[in-house]
Enzyme design. Structure first.
Site, short mmCIF file in Angstrom:
data_model
loop_
_atom_site.label_atom_id
_atom_site.label_comp_id
_atom_site.label_asym_id
_atom_site.label_seq_id
_atom_site.Cartn_x
_atom_site.Cartn_y
_atom_site.Cartn_z
N CYS B 50 0.82 -1.21 0.00
CA CYS B 50 0.00 0.00 0.00
C CYS B 50 0.86 1.27 0.00
CB CYS B 50 -0.97 -0.01 1.17
SG CYS B 50 -0.19 -0.33 2.73
N HIS B 96 18.80 1.24 -1.34
CA HIS B 96 17.36 1.47 -1.16
C HIS B 96 16.67 0.19 -0.66
CE1 HIS B 96 13.34 3.01 -1.82
NE2 HIS B 96 13.06 1.91 -2.53
#
Lengths: 264, 352
Positions: B50, B96
């Site tokens: 999400c 990342h």
């Protein structure tokens, strides 16, 4: 050799305490085998000392205040090893280590290590009485540790100020239960110890130590009864546990003086 | 070989944009397979939650990899992906991913749910055979990095929401598996807090509300028992945790009410959580022995405190991640021997 074992044991307790405090301070405390093994090694050192002293004395090594203090510290650590993991109270070790360390440092530095000259031949009942009584005091010592932890935790929860050092203290209900059980076990053992003493008859029943021991028995009996009848809160039980053991420890010196007048 | 990451997250895109690009869990392997059809792309994996949609690809050249993903997105949405998408070449992509799985890139700093989500995405890609040597190594290393960061720092420590702060405090009083909870009112925060307690396995939950129907509905959700509001004092003797969240303009629970009850249960502490404004529980109850009252400000303060601890840990976490990222970059650039020695070092050692 026996004192060397004791010094090693003392350093083990210091290490266990310092390690836990460091881990708590760094906020990465987890129940650690290292800490447990430090206490276990300390216990082995204490056991070795008491064994060698027992062999040398030809009787239970409780002939002087020095030996009584070491026996007391040994009993307390024994109870920790028995109940610490069973009740998931691993942090109890962090609080047991400093008390064992302080008792042993006090014994090594402040108390004369001169075994008392025996005035009587070894007596089984007398030795049973003395040994079981000191083991009972070990249970009271650990109850004092659990009580201290309870009071620290309770104070933080009440004041809404939970310090990181005590972040991992067990729930207060678990600490209260541990405190009660240790007082109960100590009380039972002291009852057996006093029972063994009364089997001796005259040489026991008329001594000042007996009066002192009976006083301790009544003190802890009162705490237990009040707790069972829900007359006092766990916080007060914790306070009483700490206070009662402090009195017990502080009066041990006086007891030794009385003992030198001719009990064991 | 280049490892690339192209994606968007809650840092770069609002929810409506994230929704637009979201890829269903079941669809992810097919998308990865589609990317493999592009020239130069040898491995691909899609992470879609999400809060983020990210494509990881291994390609001979960076331009080929980025072009493949951009083309896919343009085709899928009939428009170019836009500036919300970030493009990270090898070093940035590695760093990342390590930050993402360690919870450093999450909306709630240090949360651990993302690790499970990435593991799931990797398992799906692995099953779909869209990953091979490079992405396998990268993701396995990433999971180790996450473990290292979580174990050796306090980045996941403490409760950072009101509900979790209440649960954390409740555990300081007694084991939740033996604790009985009573809820007064049926507010949303109350429901969240009670839900968090229920999830941790409290023994039982009683719900009392002015509207019995709402109490019954909430009780059903929590697998608890609804009681009429005026009956709550009767059930109170066995309660360990009391949550107040009514809309009453006055105190519902007072010290005068609690004091006699507490005298009959001195061995059991009572943890009171007051989530209502105006407050439901009279502050003076905290003066009663065995009663511990926390209102919503206290819980928020604890949550803030935990978040500050996590923020303080950030520097250490970044250093750990940097170290792991550099090591992985070296492996990717030169390769390592099985013994963990760099090929370059092993070769030079052999020659000298």
């Amino acid at each position: 050799m026996d004192r060397l074992l004791l010094v090693i044991a003392t350093f083990c307790f210091l290490f266990g305490f310092a390690y836990t405090m460091h881990a708590l301070g760094a906020r990465v405390y987890k129940p650690s085998r290292l800490n447990f093994f430090a206490i276990l090694t300390g216990f082995a050192g204490q056991t070795g000392f008491l064994y060698l002293r027992g062999q040398a004395d030809g009787r239970c090594p409780l002939t002087s205040l020095f030996e009584v203090l070491i026996f007391l510290s040994w009993s307390m650590v024994l109870f920790y090893l028995l109940i610490g993991s069973a009740y998931r109270l691993s942090l109890l070790g962090a609080f047991t280590s400093p008390l064992a360390f302080v008792i042993q440092v006090a014994a090594l530095l402040l108390v004369s290590d001169t075994p008392m000259k025996a005035t009587r031949p070894p007596n089984g009942w007398l030795e049973l009485h003395a040994a079981i009584s000191v083991v009972a005091y070990g249970a009271f010592a650990l109850a004092c540790v659990a009580g201290t932890m309870y009071l620290a935790q309770e104070r933080q929860l009440k004041s809404h100020n939970i310090h990181s050092i005590f972040y991992r203290l067990p729930p207060i209900r678990d600490l209260a239960v541990a405190n009660n059980r240790l007082i109960f076990v100590g009380f039972l053992l002291l009852t057996v110890g006093l029972g063994a003493g009364f089997m001796l008859g005259g040489i026991f029943t008329h001594s000042a130590i007996t009066a002192w021991s009976v006083g301790v028995w009544f003190l802890y009996g009162f705490i237990l009864t009040a707790e069972w009848r829900h007359r006092i809160s766990p916080r007060r039980v914790a306070w009483l546990s700490v206070a009662a053991f402090s009195v017990l420890l502080l009066t041990l010196g006086g007891l030794n003086f009385i003992a030198q007048k001719g009990a064991l | 070989m280049e490892i690339l990451c192209l994606g968007l997250s809650h840092h770069t895109a609002p929810i409506d944009l994230r929704e637009k690009f979201a890829i269903a869990e079941s669809e992810a392997p097919a998308v990865a397979t589609q990317l493999l059809a592009a020239p130069g792309v040898s491995e691909a994996l899609v992470v879609s939650t999400c809060n983020r949609v990210e494509f990881y690809v291994a390609a001979e050249q960076a331009a080929q990899g980025f072009a493949a993903v951009n083309e896919f997105l343009t085709t899928r949405l009939a428009e170019p992906p836009g500036s919300a998408f970030f493009q990270l070449p090898t070093a940035g992509a590695i760093r990342h991913l390590f930050r993402v799985v360690s919870g450093l890139d999450s909306m709630v700093l240090g949360e651990t749910e993302i690790l499970g989500q990435v593991k799931k995405a990797y398992a799906a890609a692995s099953a779909g055979k869209t990953t091979a040597k490079h992405l396998n190594k990268l993701f396995q290393r990433a999971f180790n990095v996450a473990k290292d960061v979580r174990t050796n720092t306090n980045i996941t420590r403490g409760a950072v929401s009101v509900g979790s702060a209440a649960v954390e405090l409740a555990e300081k009083f007694g084991r939740l598996s033996t604790s009985h909870v009573m809820i007064l009112g049926a507010g949303e925060t109350c429901e969240l807090t009670a839900g968090a307690l229920a999830a941790r396995g409290v023994r039982s939950i009683f719900v009392a509300n002015r509207s019995y129907d709402r109490a019954a509905a909430l009780a059903e959700k929590m697998k608890g028992k609804a009681i009429h509001f005026e009956e709550w004092p009767n059930e109170f003797h066995n309660i360990d945790i009391l949550i107040g969240s009514t809309a009453a303009p006055h105190h519902v629970v007072t010290a005068a009410q609690l004091a006699p009850i507490m005298r009959t249960r001195q061995d059991r502490p009572l943890f009171c959580i007051d989530l209502a404004v105006p407050r439901d529980i009279e502050p003076a109850v905290n003066n009663i022995e065995g009663v511990y009252l926390y209102d919503i400000d206290d819980l928020q303060a604890r949550a803030d405190q935990s978040m500050n601890v996590r923020k303080q840990e950030l520097v250490i976490c970044e250093q750990m991640i940097e170290r792991h990222a550099v090591e992985f970059g070296e492996w990717l650039a030169g390769g390592w021997t099985q013994a963990g020695v760099r090929y370059s070092e092993a070769v030079s050692g052999g020659q000298s």
